[in-house]
Design a protein around this motif. Structure first.
Motif, PDB file in Angstrom:
ATOM      1  N   GLN A  21       0.829  -1.214   0.000  1.00 54.32           N
ATOM      2  CA  GLN A  21       0.000   0.000   0.000  1.00 54.32           C
ATOM      3  C   GLN A  21       0.857   1.254   0.000  1.00 54.32           C
ATOM      4  OE1 GLN A  21      -2.477  -0.506   3.443  1.00 54.32           O
ATOM      5  NE2 GLN A  21      -4.035  -1.739   2.333  1.00 54.32           N
ATOM      6  N   LYS A  22       1.925   1.260   0.748  1.00 51.81           N
ATOM      7  CA  LYS A  22       2.821   2.415   0.806  1.00 51.81           C
ATOM      8  C   LYS A  22       3.446   2.683  -0.553  1.00 51.81           C
ATOM      9  CE  LYS A  22       4.023   2.183   5.705  1.00 51.81           C
ATOM     10  NZ  LYS A  22       5.097   1.956   6.692  1.00 51.81           N
ATOM     11  N   LYS A  23       3.823   1.531  -1.203  1.00 50.79           N
ATOM     12  CA  LYS A  23       4.414   1.693  -2.535  1.00 50.79           C
ATOM     13  C   LYS A  23       3.400   2.287  -3.512  1.00 50.79           C
ATOM     14  CE  LYS A  23       7.887  -1.986  -2.230  1.00 50.79           C
ATOM     15  NZ  LYS A  23       8.345  -3.285  -2.793  1.00 50.79           N
ATOM     16  N   ASN A  24       2.187   1.783  -3.426  1.00 53.32           N
ATOM     17  CA  ASN A  24       1.131   2.317  -4.303  1.00 53.32           C
ATOM     18  C   ASN A  24       0.867   3.799  -4.015  1.00 53.32           C
ATOM     19  OD1 ASN A  24       0.804  -0.157  -5.555  1.00 53.32           O
ATOM     20  ND2 ASN A  24      -0.833  -0.831  -4.150  1.00 53.32           N
ATOM     21  N   LEU A  25       0.888   4.142  -2.717  1.00 58.03           N
ATOM     22  CA  LEU A  25       0.661   5.543  -2.328  1.00 58.03           C
ATOM     23  C   LEU A  25       1.759   6.454  -2.854  1.00 58.03           C
ATOM     24  CD1 LEU A  25      -1.087   7.537  -0.746  1.00 58.03           C
ATOM     25  CD2 LEU A  25       0.281   7.023   1.287  1.00 58.03           C
ATOM     26  N   LEU A  26       3.006   5.944  -2.752  1.00 55.21           N
ATOM     27  CA  LEU A  26       4.137   6.729  -3.264  1.00 55.21           C
ATOM     28  C   LEU A  26       4.039   6.904  -4.774  1.00 55.21           C
ATOM     29  CD1 LEU A  26       7.140   5.279  -1.190  1.00 55.21           C
ATOM     30  CD2 LEU A  26       6.173   7.593  -1.084  1.00 55.21           C
ATOM     31  N   ARG A  27       3.613   5.799  -5.454  1.00 54.79           N
ATOM     32  CA  ARG A  27       3.458   5.903  -6.907  1.00 54.79           C
ATOM     33  C   ARG A  27       2.413   6.976  -7.283  1.00 54.79           C
ATOM     34  NH1 ARG A  27       3.333   0.062  -6.599  1.00 54.79           N
ATOM     35  NH2 ARG A  27       5.364  -0.820  -7.239  1.00 54.79           N
ATOM     36  N   ALA A  28       1.424   7.107  -6.436  1.00 49.16           N
ATOM     37  CA  ALA A  28       0.373   8.105  -6.711  1.00 49.16           C
ATOM     38  C   ALA A  28       0.815   9.523  -6.343  1.00 49.16           C
ATOM     39  CB  ALA A  28      -0.900   7.739  -5.935  1.00 49.16           C
ATOM     40  N   ILE A  29       1.594   9.648  -5.250  1.00 51.30           N
ATOM     41  CA  ILE A  29       1.981  10.984  -4.765  1.00 51.30           C
ATOM     42  C   ILE A  29       3.095  11.597  -5.579  1.00 51.30           C
ATOM     43  CG2 ILE A  29       3.057  12.197  -2.815  1.00 51.30           C
ATOM     44  CD1 ILE A  29       1.492  10.402  -0.939  1.00 51.30           C
ATOM     45  N   ILE A  30       4.064  10.786  -5.966  1.00 50.11           N
ATOM     46  CA  ILE A  30       5.244  11.301  -6.669  1.00 50.11           C
ATOM     47  C   ILE A  30       4.872  12.087  -7.928  1.00 50.11           C
ATOM     48  CG2 ILE A  30       7.267  10.593  -8.009  1.00 50.11           C
ATOM     49  CD1 ILE A  30       7.793   8.444  -5.871  1.00 50.11           C
ATOM     50  N   PRO A  31       3.984  11.603  -8.779  1.00 48.82           N
ATOM     51  CA  PRO A  31       3.616  12.411  -9.961  1.00 48.82           C
ATOM     52  C   PRO A  31       2.977  13.752  -9.597  1.00 48.82           C
ATOM     53  CG  PRO A  31       2.955  10.129 -10.255  1.00 48.82           C
ATOM     54  CD  PRO A  31       3.369  10.255  -8.819  1.00 48.82           C
ATOM     55  N   VAL A  32       2.159  13.686  -8.512  1.00 50.05           N
ATOM     56  CA  VAL A  32       1.513  14.947  -8.082  1.00 50.05           C
ATOM     57  C   VAL A  32       2.558  15.951  -7.622  1.00 50.05           C
ATOM     58  CG1 VAL A  32      -0.054  15.979  -6.405  1.00 50.05           C
ATOM     59  CG2 VAL A  32      -0.634  13.776  -7.452  1.00 50.05           C
ATOM     60  N   ILE A  33       3.498  15.456  -6.794  1.00 48.04           N
ATOM     61  CA  ILE A  33       4.556  16.344  -6.303  1.00 48.04           C
ATOM     62  C   ILE A  33       5.393  16.857  -7.470  1.00 48.04           C
ATOM     63  CG2 ILE A  33       6.664  16.455  -4.924  1.00 48.04           C
ATOM     64  CD1 ILE A  33       5.397  14.435  -3.005  1.00 48.04           C
ATOM     65  N   THR A  34       5.710  15.952  -8.386  1.00 42.03           N
ATOM     66  CA  THR A  34       6.514  16.351  -9.546  1.00 42.03           C
ATOM     67  C   THR A  34       5.793  17.403 -10.384  1.00 42.03           C
ATOM     68  OG1 THR A  34       7.505  14.134  -9.631  1.00 42.03           O
ATOM     69  CG2 THR A  34       7.670  15.503 -11.617  1.00 42.03           C
ATOM     70  N   ALA A  35       4.483  17.175 -10.618  1.00 43.75           N
ATOM     71  CA  ALA A  35       3.697  18.136 -11.403  1.00 43.75           C
ATOM     72  C   ALA A  35       3.628  19.493 -10.703  1.00 43.75           C
ATOM     73  CB  ALA A  35       2.295  17.582 -11.636  1.00 43.75           C
ATOM     74  N   THR A  36       3.455  19.428  -9.367  1.00 41.34           N
ATOM     75  CA  THR A  36       3.392  20.676  -8.591  1.00 41.34           C
ATOM     76  C   THR A  36       4.696  21.448  -8.691  1.00 41.34           C
ATOM     77  OG1 THR A  36       1.846  19.647  -7.037  1.00 41.34           O
ATOM     78  CG2 THR A  36       2.982  21.659  -6.307  1.00 41.34           C
ATOM     79  N   LEU A  37       5.806  20.720  -8.552  1.00 38.62           N
ATOM     80  CA  LEU A  37       7.110  21.376  -8.647  1.00 38.62           C
ATOM     81  C   LEU A  37       7.329  21.962 -10.039  1.00 38.62           C
ATOM     82  CD1 LEU A  37       9.355  18.835  -6.676  1.00 38.62           C
ATOM     83  CD2 LEU A  37       8.605  21.114  -5.941  1.00 38.62           C
ATOM     84  N   MET A  38       6.880  21.236 -11.052  1.00 38.91           N
ATOM     85  CA  MET A  38       7.023  21.748 -12.416  1.00 38.91           C
ATOM     86  C   MET A  38       6.198  23.022 -12.619  1.00 38.91           C
ATOM     87  SD  MET A  38       7.002  18.236 -14.677  1.00 38.91           S
ATOM     88  CE  MET A  38       7.127  19.167 -16.204  1.00 38.91           C
ATOM     89  N   VAL A  39       4.967  23.018 -12.077  1.00 40.39           N
ATOM     90  CA  VAL A  39       4.118  24.219 -12.175  1.00 40.39           C
ATOM     91  C   VAL A  39       4.774  25.400 -11.480  1.00 40.39           C
ATOM     92  CG1 VAL A  39       1.933  25.256 -11.461  1.00 40.39           C
ATOM     93  CG2 VAL A  39       1.968  22.948 -12.439  1.00 40.39           C
ATOM     94  N   ILE A  40       5.312  25.135 -10.262  1.00 37.52           N
ATOM     95  CA  ILE A  40       5.991  26.207  -9.518  1.00 37.52           C
ATOM     96  C   ILE A  40       7.187  26.716 -10.301  1.00 37.52           C
ATOM     97  CG2 ILE A  40       7.347  26.702  -7.442  1.00 37.52           C
ATOM     98  CD1 ILE A  40       5.528  24.745  -5.934  1.00 37.52           C
ATOM     99  N   ALA A  41       7.954  25.782 -10.880  1.00 40.11           N
ATOM    100  CA  ALA A  41       9.133  26.176 -11.662  1.00 40.11           C
ATOM    101  C   ALA A  41       8.732  26.997 -12.875  1.00 40.11           C
ATOM    102  CB  ALA A  41       9.911  24.933 -12.089  1.00 40.11           C
TER     103      ALA A  41
END
Length: 430
Positions: A21-41
């Protein structure tokens, strides 16, 4: 033993599920964090780019403004001129005024309800009172006569124009009041009143020695130069005379009465009007006869003032029993006869500097020449008055040399037969 195995198996299964479950959660969160960082950048990059563009545009605008100051000033002048030319002085117009508003109640208290004991004088547009405000501040208050169209125009001119003019030889406007039918202008108080109150009073004139008179002449010239050339707004006064020059406690001259002044925009230096306004005795011939006025019109008025200051007599009231001459004509006669020193006011003969006096006569006659193209600008006048080594040109015959004869004065219905007669008639009307 079997029970313990089942329990251990169950525990291992639960841990494996939790890790999954943790792995699945990380797989879901990482793209969101990455997208957020890209938007901020991207936003930050966009901000930096906009800031760079803005800085570049600001630099361009700064250079453009520095190279186009005249245009910006003209735009400012145009807005002021539109306000002056408007039919009404509206409540909203107060927003563009650079001096404070005084309420009527404070002015009534300062003048003891316009007491006669506070009255300083009476002008063409209304009386002037001395006001004393809390703290002892003294102010001259011009109360414009109600119902006067000229008074309204004068008010709009002075409250807008003078507020934007700053020079030691111009009277300072300290405030204004508009309440009901009351329109008032508040000026710095001049304890010695106007120049004419000293100059043409046979008792007070002795207080004006030659040095004071020469400094007054030079101060008026510098004030006019500022109006014509050095101020943000190019102003033609159109009503310069000895009564419109005020004297402070140290007898420094300050030009006042800007009610008839006209503002020029851009490179404009002259104009024509069908309504000639001003004071006879000080008006240039091209203005009095044709309604044409320019900086040379003020120079002509200045020339008359110079001759009055050094002679002590008014141009309008000058009379020589043996000659039908105006003050200008009399000065010209003495000049061409080589007797210019005889023009001196007898009360300053002992203190008079002959070189400075002759220089003033020369400059005065140059200013009142008939053709405005022959008259000097105020920058030339200031230079000629202030330089002991300046070479002055020889003046030509001035305008309004001959006064109208007594016989022609009694015949008001007779039409002048020539331009000279018309000019003499105008001079007599002064």
């Amino acid at each position: 033993m079997g029970w313990h195995k089942v329990k251990l198996y169950t525990s291992c299964a639960q841990r494996a599920c939790s890790v999954s479950q943790k792995k699945n959660l990380l797989r879901a969160i990482i793209p969101v964090i990455t997208a957020t960082l890209m938007v901020i950048a991207c936003c930050y990059s966009f901000y930096l780019r906009r800031r760079k563009v803005a800085n570049e545009q600001e630099s361009v605008n700064k250079k453009r403004n520095q190279g186009n100051i005249a245009f910006r000033l003209y735009d400012s002048e145009r807005s002021v001129k539109d306000l002056i030319d408007s039919d009404l002085f509206r409540e909203d117009d107060k927003k563009g005024i650079d001096v404070p508003f005084f309420n009527l109640k404070s002015i009534l208290a300062a003048t003891d309800y316009f007491s006669d004991t506070k009255k300083l004088g009476q002008g063409g547009f209304g009386p002037v009172y001395k006001g004393t405000f809390p703290g002892g501040q003294e102010i001259a208050i011009k109360r414009l006569s109600s119902g006067s169209g000229q008074g309204l125009e004068e008010f709009k001119n002075e409250v807008i124009l003078i507020a934007k003019l700053q020079h030691r030889n111009l009277v300072r406007l300290l405030g204004y009041c508009i309440e009901g039918d009351e329109k008032m202008l508040l000026y710095e108080y001049m304890p010695n009143k106007s120049l004419d109150s000293f100059l043409f009073d046979r008792t007070l004139c002795v207080l004006l020695n030659w040095k004071i008179r020469f400094d007054i002449i030079l101060g008026i010239a510098q004030g006019l130069l500022y109006l014509h050339q050095d101020s943000r707004l190019r102003i033609i006064h159109r009503d310069l005379k000895t009564s419109s020059v005020l004297l402070d406690e140290e007898m420094n001259p300050k030009i006042s009465d800007f009610g008839l002044a006209r503002m020029f925009g851009g490179k404009q230096t002259e104009a024509t009007t069908t309504q000639v306004v001003g004071t006879y005795g000080y008006m240039s011939p091209e203005y009095a006869l044709d309604g044409f006025f320019s900086v040379k019109s003020d120079a002509f008025s200045f020339g008359v003032v110079v001759l009055e200051v050094i002679n002590g007599k008014k141009n309008t009231g000058f009379y020589q029993s043996e000659h039908v001459l105006s003050l200008l004509g009399y000065a010209w006669k003495l000049w061409i006869e080589g007797k210019a020193l005889d023009l001196v006011d007898q009360t300053i003969r002992e203190t008079c500097n002959a070189d400075e006096f002759l220089r003033c006569v020369n400059v005065g006659l140059l200013c009142v020449q008939e053709d405005p193209s022959d008259c000097p600008t105020m920058s030339n006048v200031v230079f000629m008055l202030g330089s002991e080594t300046a070479t002055l040109s020889t003046p030509k015959q001035p305008a309004y040399v001959v006064r109208r004869s007594l016989s022609s004065a009694t015949s008001s219905t007779t039409k002048p037969k020539s331009l000279n007669e018309l000019k003499s008639t105008i001079d007599e009307g002064r």
